[in-house]
Design an enzyme around this catalytic site. Structure first.
Site, PDB file in Angstrom:
ATOM      1  CG  LEU A 102      -2.024  -1.000   1.333  1.00 44.51           C
ATOM      2  CD1 LEU A 102      -2.752  -0.854   2.671  1.00 44.51           C
ATOM      3  CD2 LEU A 102      -3.015  -0.848   0.183  1.00 44.51           C
ATOM      4  CG  ASP A 103       0.437   4.241  -2.962  1.00 46.46           C
ATOM      5  OD1 ASP A 103       1.199   3.372  -3.416  1.00 46.46           O
ATOM      6  OD2 ASP A 103      -0.425   4.826  -3.652  1.00 46.46           O
ATOM      7  CB  SER A 104       3.892   5.948   2.605  1.00 50.98           C
ATOM      8  OG  SER A 104       3.876   7.109   1.799  1.00 50.98           O
TER       9      SER A 104
END
Length: 231
Positions: free
Chosen positions: A59-61
């Site tokens: 997942l993107d940060s």
């Protein structure tokens, strides 16, 4: 942050609810979901040395929500192909997104050819034929409206990097808070994108399991419980 929010665990899986502003892995000198997960296993399983924890998707940060990690290499080898195939026995994801503007069509799909712009550290839509472009597909359903924004359920059918963020920006409805992809309106905790539900085939039980990460409290305070209760 020093603890992981565990949704489910067994001898093969560690499923957690990732907060925003935490990289899945690879952030030099900073805590990551992977490092915190390893710390959790050392502490709860009394394993002071090196432990195995496989990253099978990311997942993107700035994206919150449910994500699965593999406790064994066998589990990792069986989970990884599922995230390359979002149909049949593949992994199925449902995200919640709040986008700027009113999406009038209540359900539908977005299809774009996308490519990585390494120099700009982002993805782009290819408007002309490119050898490095790959198809990105998603389905969506409108869940409701909040002033001049729309709450969406989004199901990616391919696994391209930043796919949901890019495709909604290209469609003229950037995700709130997502300045990288044209979002101008702020969001309290990064961007308004949450990995809400994840369905996978268990690597050893061979049965489908579905996990859900609660909607973050900031979403409730921003959108109101009456809108979210319809989910």
């Amino acid at each position: 942050m020093s603890e992981v929010d565990v949704v489910y665990e067994d001898n093969h899986l560690l499923v957690v609810n990732k907060p925003t502003k935490l990289a899945t892995m690879g952030a030099a000198g900073q805590p990551t979901l992977h490092s915190l997960g390893c710390d959790y296993i050392r502490r709860t399983c009394n394993k002071p040395g090196k432990v195995y924890l496989g990253i099978v998707s990311r997942l993107d940060s700035m994206t919150s929500g449910v994500i699965v990690m593999a406790r064994t290499s066998k589990a990792a080898s069986r989970l990884t192909p599922q995230f390359a195939n979002h149909s049949g026995v593949g992994a199925k994801k449902t995200y919640l997104a709040v986008v700027a503007g009113r999406v009038e069509q209540q359900q539908g799909s977005l299809v774009d050819d996308v490519y990585k712009d390494d120099a700009a550290h982002r993805m782009r839509v290819a408007h002309h034929s490119r050898a490095d472009a790959k198809e990105a597909r998603l389905e969506y359903e409108v869940s409701g409206y909040d002033r001049e924004s729309t709450l969406l359920k989004v199901k990616p059918l391919t696994g391209r990097k930043h796919q949901i963020r890019l495709q909604w920006s290209e469609a003229g409805f950037p995700i709130l808070g997502d300045t990288k992809y044209g979002g101008e309106r702020s969001w309290p905790t990064g961007i308004a994108l949450h990995s809400w539900r994840l369905s996978i085939m268990h690597p050893t039980k061979k049965e489908r399991m579905t996990f859900e990460a609660p909607v973050p409290e900031v979403w409730v305070s921003r959108l109101g419980s009456s809108l979210l209760v319809k989910l």
